[in-house]
Design an enzyme around this catalytic site. Structure first.
Site, PDB file in Angstrom:
ATOM      1  N   GLY A 104       9.780  35.642  35.240  1.00  0.00           N
ATOM      2  CA  GLY A 104      10.925  36.319  35.749  1.00  0.00           C
ATOM      3  C   GLY A 104      10.365  36.880  37.180  1.00  0.00           C
ATOM      4  O   GLY A 104      11.090  36.966  38.045  1.00  0.00           O
ATOM      5  N   HIS A 130      45.569  33.755  49.165  1.00  0.00           N
ATOM      6  CA  HIS A 130      46.112  35.153  49.644  1.00  0.00           C
ATOM      7  C   HIS A 130      46.413  35.868  48.427  1.00  0.00           C
ATOM      8  O   HIS A 130      47.183  35.628  47.633  1.00  0.00           O
ATOM      9  CB  HIS A 130      47.048  34.836  50.789  1.00  0.00           C
ATOM     10  CG  HIS A 130      47.684  35.963  51.321  1.00  0.00           C
ATOM     11  ND1 HIS A 130      47.189  36.762  52.037  1.00  0.00           N
ATOM     12  CD2 HIS A 130      48.929  36.836  50.933  1.00  0.00           C
ATOM     13  CE1 HIS A 130      47.723  37.888  52.327  1.00  0.00           C
ATOM     14  NE2 HIS A 130      48.963  37.954  51.776  1.00  0.00           N
TER      15      HIS A 130
END
Length: 456
Positions: free
Chosen positions: A40, A433
């Site tokens: 990682g 929206h």
């Protein structure tokens, strides 16, 4: 020493190395992945993930403090730094376990230890040699300092800042790039007095000038002090603090000095130069297909010159795996890699800044849409805007956004840039929206010659 061979030997298990390993294994190649620390790399353990966890905790603190603005009676009792670190470490731990599981599932041979490239196609680790038909160098980067500025005590880098067990009252942040402004943002939300010092004329100097101006204004409103266009001179530590002197004569007293002057390529001590790899100022030089000057030796991630971003390394790792497997992947366009700075407000961009676009195309058209006209941004009480840069033939070549949560809008912006879309291609797309994505939609409507919620 016994020889162990594989189709692919990868030195470094960060975002670039592990992505390369997993994709190569998927494509049926045998893979050995050498990592001295934890799978990682910087991103997961000392970079993107822990800093973003701190930034989320900072956002929660701000929300608690600012509840009155929304008619919610809430207050901030304080920051439990042990609790913050426990939350952060829990996120890292879960992701780390997931990565280890993927390595096992993909049958990647993991080798723990410090590897050394001994060329022409061998990596030596723990007295064992691993020979690959192909070798990928993916050793990442480290937190840089300045000459004569020793890290230790009250002078720290992001590595130490991520594991502090206290919240400083006063901090000087040396460097106004991504890492510097993110930590400045966190500490201010946690109640610290913060001053950012940047030698270049503006904060986030790699971004479009519009983003710098918006961020500087927002930081002023938040009480974060910025000193730009001034260089660091010296720092002296005492038992109780650190005194920072700048070249203009200013003296700043603080509990901590965070050195955030960028990251250097982690190429020394791995045998690269001795093996004949071309190195320039510590960086491994590659062609556009990420090949070094040695046959069948590739490099990915922060050791390759360019933006030092985890997702760039990740994509390069996939590219190299596919290249080795003979899939002839399309060359990565570095300008098309999205960039996000996760301070408050966020800065997100893809493509070229206005200055870079002018240099490349000469005459460009620019449009800025202010978030004051965006319903969701007003609900969130965030200021900022969307800046579009269009080249003479009509394609939008640069998108820069400033405002809370705009990092989440970069996906659509990246598609627009990568598909060389014209404003009239994007204007008909319907944006839900009320969302912040409407800010992108409105900006493109205006650039296509049919502005609705904007003047002019």
């Amino acid at each position: 020493m016994t020889d162990t061979s594989a189709d692919l030997v990868i030195l470094g298990g960060g975002s670039g190395g592990y992505a390369c390993a997993f994709r190569a294994a998927e494509l049926g190649l045998s893979v050995v992945l050498v990592e001295k620390d934890k799978l990682g790399g910087t991103c997961l353990h000392r970079g993107c993930i822990p800093t973003k966890a701190l930034l989320h905790a900072a956002e929660v603190a701000d929300n608690a403090r600012e509840g009155d603005q929304f008619g919610v009676k809430s207050s901030l009792e304080g920051i439990d730094i042990a609790g913050v670190n426990s939350y952060k470490d829990g996120v890292i731990s879960r992701l780390y376990k997931g990565l280890q599981g993927l390595a096992k599932a993909n049958k990647v041979t993991m080798v723990e230890g410090t590897g050394r490239f001994v060329g022409p196609n061998t990596v030596e680790v723990n007295g064992q040699r691993y020979t690959g038909k192909n070798v990928v160098l993916a050793t990442g980067s480290y937190a840089r300092s300045l000459p004569g500025l020793d890290i230790g005590g009250r002078i720290i880098t992001s590595d130490q800042a991520l594991n502090l067990d206290f919240i400083p009252e006063k901090v000087v942040v040396l460097g106004g790039g991504v890492i510097g402004v993110e930590f400045a943002s966190v500490w201010r939300s946690f109640g610290a007095d913060v001053t950012v010092v940047e030698a270049l004329p503006r904060l986030v100097p790699a971004e479009d000038e519009y983003a710098s101006k918006q961020l500087e204004r927002a930081f002023r409103r938040r009480g974060i002090k910025s000193k730009t266009g001034v260089k660091f001179s010296s720092a002296t530590q005492t038992d109780s603090g650190v005194q920072v002197t700048l070249e203009n004569g200013d003296v700043l007293d603080a509990d901590l000095l965070l050195v955030a002057v960028g990251r250097g390529p982690n190429s020394a001590g791995h045998g690269f130069e001795e093996a004949g790899v071309t190195i320039d100022r510590g960086f491994v030089i590659t062609d556009e297909r990420l090949r070094t000057n040695l046959p069948n030796v590739f490099a990915v991630g922060d050791i390759v010159p360019g933006p030092q971003l985890a997702h760039r390394g990740f994509q390069q790792g996939i590219f190299v795996a596919e290249e080795i497997a003979g899939l002839a992947p399309k060359v990565i366009d570095e300008a098309g890699i999205p960039r996000v700075t996760y301070c408050k407000p966020e800065v997100a961009s893809v493509g070229l800044s206005e200055a870079a676009a002018k240099e490349k195309y000469g005459d460009v058209q620019v449009f800025i849409y202010d978030l004051a006209g965006n319903g969701k941004s007003q609900i969130l009480k965030t200021a900022g805007g969307v800046k579009l840069v269009k080249e003479p033939d009509g394609a939008v070549v640069g998108i820069t956004m400033v405002g809370d949560r705009v990092g989440e809008l970069i996906g659509e912006a990246q598609l627009i840039y990568s598909w060389e879309a014209h404003p009239e291609d994007v204007a008909p797309l319907i944006h839900a929206h009320p969302t912040q994505t409407e800010a992108l939609g409105e900006a493109f409507l205006a650039l296509a010659g049919k502005p609705l919620h904007v003047h002019g």
